[in-house]
Design a protein around this motif. Structure first.
Motif, mmCIF file in Angstrom:
data_model
loop_
_atom_site.group_PDB
_atom_site.id
_atom_site.type_symbol
_atom_site.label_atom_id
_atom_site.label_comp_id
_atom_site.label_asym_id
_atom_site.label_seq_id
_atom_site.Cartn_x
_atom_site.Cartn_y
_atom_site.Cartn_z
ATOM 1 N N PRO A 142 23.697 33.206 2.313
ATOM 2 C CA PRO A 142 23.287 34.470 1.664
ATOM 3 C C PRO A 142 22.410 34.204 0.440
ATOM 4 O O PRO A 142 22.754 33.397 -0.426
ATOM 5 C CB PRO A 142 24.621 35.112 1.281
ATOM 6 N N GLN A 143 21.285 34.903 0.404
ATOM 7 C CA GLN A 143 20.312 34.740 -0.678
ATOM 8 C C GLN A 143 20.213 36.034 -1.481
ATOM 9 O O GLN A 143 20.057 37.115 -0.911
ATOM 10 C CB GLN A 143 18.938 34.376 -0.109
ATOM 11 N N GLU A 144 20.324 35.915 -2.812
ATOM 12 C CA GLU A 144 20.121 37.059 -3.695
ATOM 13 C C GLU A 144 18.618 37.268 -3.876
ATOM 14 O O GLU A 144 17.931 36.408 -4.435
ATOM 15 C CB GLU A 144 20.794 36.827 -5.043
ATOM 16 N N ILE A 145 18.120 38.394 -3.378
ATOM 17 C CA ILE A 145 16.681 38.632 -3.334
ATOM 18 C C ILE A 145 16.352 39.923 -4.070
ATOM 19 O O ILE A 145 17.066 40.933 -3.918
ATOM 20 C CB ILE A 145 16.187 38.705 -1.876
ATOM 21 N N LEU A 146 15.285 39.901 -4.854
ATOM 22 C CA LEU A 146 14.769 41.096 -5.529
ATOM 23 C C LEU A 146 13.626 41.648 -4.704
ATOM 24 O O LEU A 146 12.591 41.001 -4.540
ATOM 25 C CB LEU A 146 14.299 40.756 -6.942
ATOM 26 N N THR A 147 13.810 42.846 -4.148
ATOM 27 C CA THR A 147 12.796 43.431 -3.287
ATOM 28 C C THR A 147 11.602 43.927 -4.108
ATOM 29 O O THR A 147 11.601 43.873 -5.342
ATOM 30 C CB THR A 147 13.383 44.599 -2.482
ATOM 31 N N LYS A 148 10.590 44.425 -3.401
ATOM 32 C CA LYS A 148 9.368 44.873 -4.058
ATOM 33 C C LYS A 148 9.617 46.063 -4.964
ATOM 34 O O LYS A 148 8.939 46.220 -5.985
ATOM 35 C CB LYS A 148 8.327 45.225 -2.982
ATOM 36 N N ASP A 149 10.595 46.915 -4.608
ATOM 37 C CA ASP A 149 10.921 48.075 -5.441
ATOM 38 C C ASP A 149 12.075 47.783 -6.396
ATOM 39 O O ASP A 149 12.823 48.693 -6.770
ATOM 40 C CB ASP A 149 11.232 49.296 -4.575
ATOM 41 N N SER A 150 12.283 46.510 -6.756
ATOM 42 C CA SER A 150 13.230 46.083 -7.802
ATOM 43 C C SER A 150 14.672 46.418 -7.463
ATOM 44 O O SER A 150 15.428 46.910 -8.298
ATOM 45 C CB SER A 150 12.845 46.709 -9.150
ATOM 46 N N VAL A 151 15.090 46.152 -6.219
ATOM 47 C CA VAL A 151 16.474 46.314 -5.791
ATOM 48 C C VAL A 151 17.015 44.946 -5.393
ATOM 49 O O VAL A 151 16.379 44.224 -4.618
ATOM 50 C CB VAL A 151 16.591 47.295 -4.606
ATOM 51 N N THR A 152 18.161 44.576 -5.952
ATOM 52 C CA THR A 152 18.770 43.280 -5.655
ATOM 53 C C THR A 152 19.669 43.408 -4.430
ATOM 54 O O THR A 152 20.602 44.214 -4.419
ATOM 55 C CB THR A 152 19.585 42.772 -6.847
ATOM 56 N N VAL A 153 19.395 42.605 -3.404
ATOM 57 C CA VAL A 153 20.183 42.612 -2.174
ATOM 58 C C VAL A 153 20.542 41.175 -1.817
ATOM 59 O O VAL A 153 19.896 40.214 -2.253
ATOM 60 C CB VAL A 153 19.411 43.273 -1.007
ATOM 61 N N SER A 154 21.585 41.041 -1.002
ATOM 62 C CA SER A 154 22.019 39.741 -0.499
ATOM 63 C C SER A 154 21.762 39.712 1.009
ATOM 64 O O SER A 154 22.283 40.544 1.747
ATOM 65 C CB SER A 154 23.499 39.512 -0.798
ATOM 66 N N VAL A 155 20.967 38.747 1.449
ATOM 67 C CA VAL A 155 20.531 38.681 2.846
ATOM 68 C C VAL A 155 20.842 37.288 3.387
ATOM 69 O O VAL A 155 20.611 36.281 2.708
ATOM 70 C CB VAL A 155 19.028 38.978 2.987
ATOM 71 N N ASP A 156 21.353 37.240 4.618
ATOM 72 C CA ASP A 156 21.523 35.972 5.316
ATOM 73 C C ASP A 156 20.940 36.098 6.719
ATOM 74 O O ASP A 156 20.636 37.192 7.183
ATOM 75 C CB ASP A 156 22.991 35.544 5.371
#
Length: 271
Positions: A92-106
């Motif tokens: 799982p990677q903590e990612i900051l999307t283009k619209d500044s939302v932090t999500v965890s994706v694997d």
């Protein structure tokens, strides 16, 4: 292709001392035959290939196998390469999307080695390098996407990641076959906000549908009233049908409506 060309050059650049060692190895095999037969004959399986190094140089432009192959003792060593498809999970990677939302994706990646020589000569550890590259590629690709795109276009994101990984690992002799996004975890506050927004949207649609139904029902009632007003007998038949429906339900009380005109005529007689 560069690796193949270099392997041909390397075989021709053993030098005098290199060829002397090769001749000594051949003499050693001849003197100690058949004992050295167990040292010289190797076996690789159907899904494996062997990359042979002679005095530290690639000895052939093609890997050996499957089946039996021959190596010289003291001068040759080989590396086995597995050609089967390998899968691994992207942590799982903590990612900051283009619209500044932090999500965890694997996710999960499927790859295989299509050029054994490149996978051995061009990278120290092809499997570990591919895993690390997959993590950074996931961050780079998802960092250019909005949250709505991340949730709705997983197939397109997977295809973009596969193309980026395949281009980056081609020089390592690796073919990336498939990339899949497994799970996208949102913060709890964002989940509650999205749930409230979805619920409000559903309630608004329900109210609109109910209002449209009432409007259609009122139009139908208006048309029915016009038909009944033109035909008094139809009104009487409707009245009898209503009484029949009430009686079928086994009610203990039945209310008989009386026309207002009849009540007015009775009151006038009393006066």
């Amino acid at each position: 292709f560069e690796t193949v060309i270099q392997s041909n050059k390397n075989a021709a650049k053993l030098g005098c001392f290199g060829w002397l060692l090769v001749i000594i190895s051949l003499l050693f095999i001849a003197v100690t035959f058949p004992v050295t037969l167990f040292m010289c004959v190797k076996i690789v399986k159907e899904y494996e290939r062997a990359v042979i190094f002679r005095l530290g140089r690639l000895s052939d432009r093609k890997p050996k196998g499957p089946g039996l192959f021959f190596v010289l003792p003291c001068t040759d060593n080989f590396v086995k390469v597995d050609l089967r498809t390998v899968s691994f999970d992207i942590p799982p990677q903590e990612i900051l999307t283009k619209d500044s939302v932090t999500v965890s994706v694997d996710g999960v990646v499927y790859f295989r080695i299509h050029c054994p020589i490149s996978s051995v000569a061009n990278v120290s550890n092809a499997h570990s390098s591919t895993r690390l590259l997959a993590q950074t590629t996931l961050r780079n690709v998802l960092g250019t996407k909005n949250l709505s795109e991340l949730l709705s276009d997983r197939e397109g994101i997977s295809l973009s990641m596969q193309e980026a990984l395949d281009d980056a690992t081609d020089s390592w002799g690796i073919k990336v076959e498939r990339v899949e996004i497994k799970d996208v975890k949102l913060p709890q506050q964002l989940q509650r906000a999205m749930a409230a927004e979805a619920e409000a949207s559903r309630e608004a649609r329900a109210k609109i549908i109910a209002a449209e139904g009432e409007m259609k029902a009122s139009r139908a009632l208006k048309e029915a009233s016009l038909v009944l007003a033109d035909s008094p007998s139809a009104l009487q038949l409707r009245y009898l049908q209503t009484l029949n429906t009430i009686a079928a339900e086994k009610n203990s009380t039945i209310i008989f409506p009386l026309p207002i005109d009849m009540m007015q005529s009775l009151m006038q007689r009393k006066v």
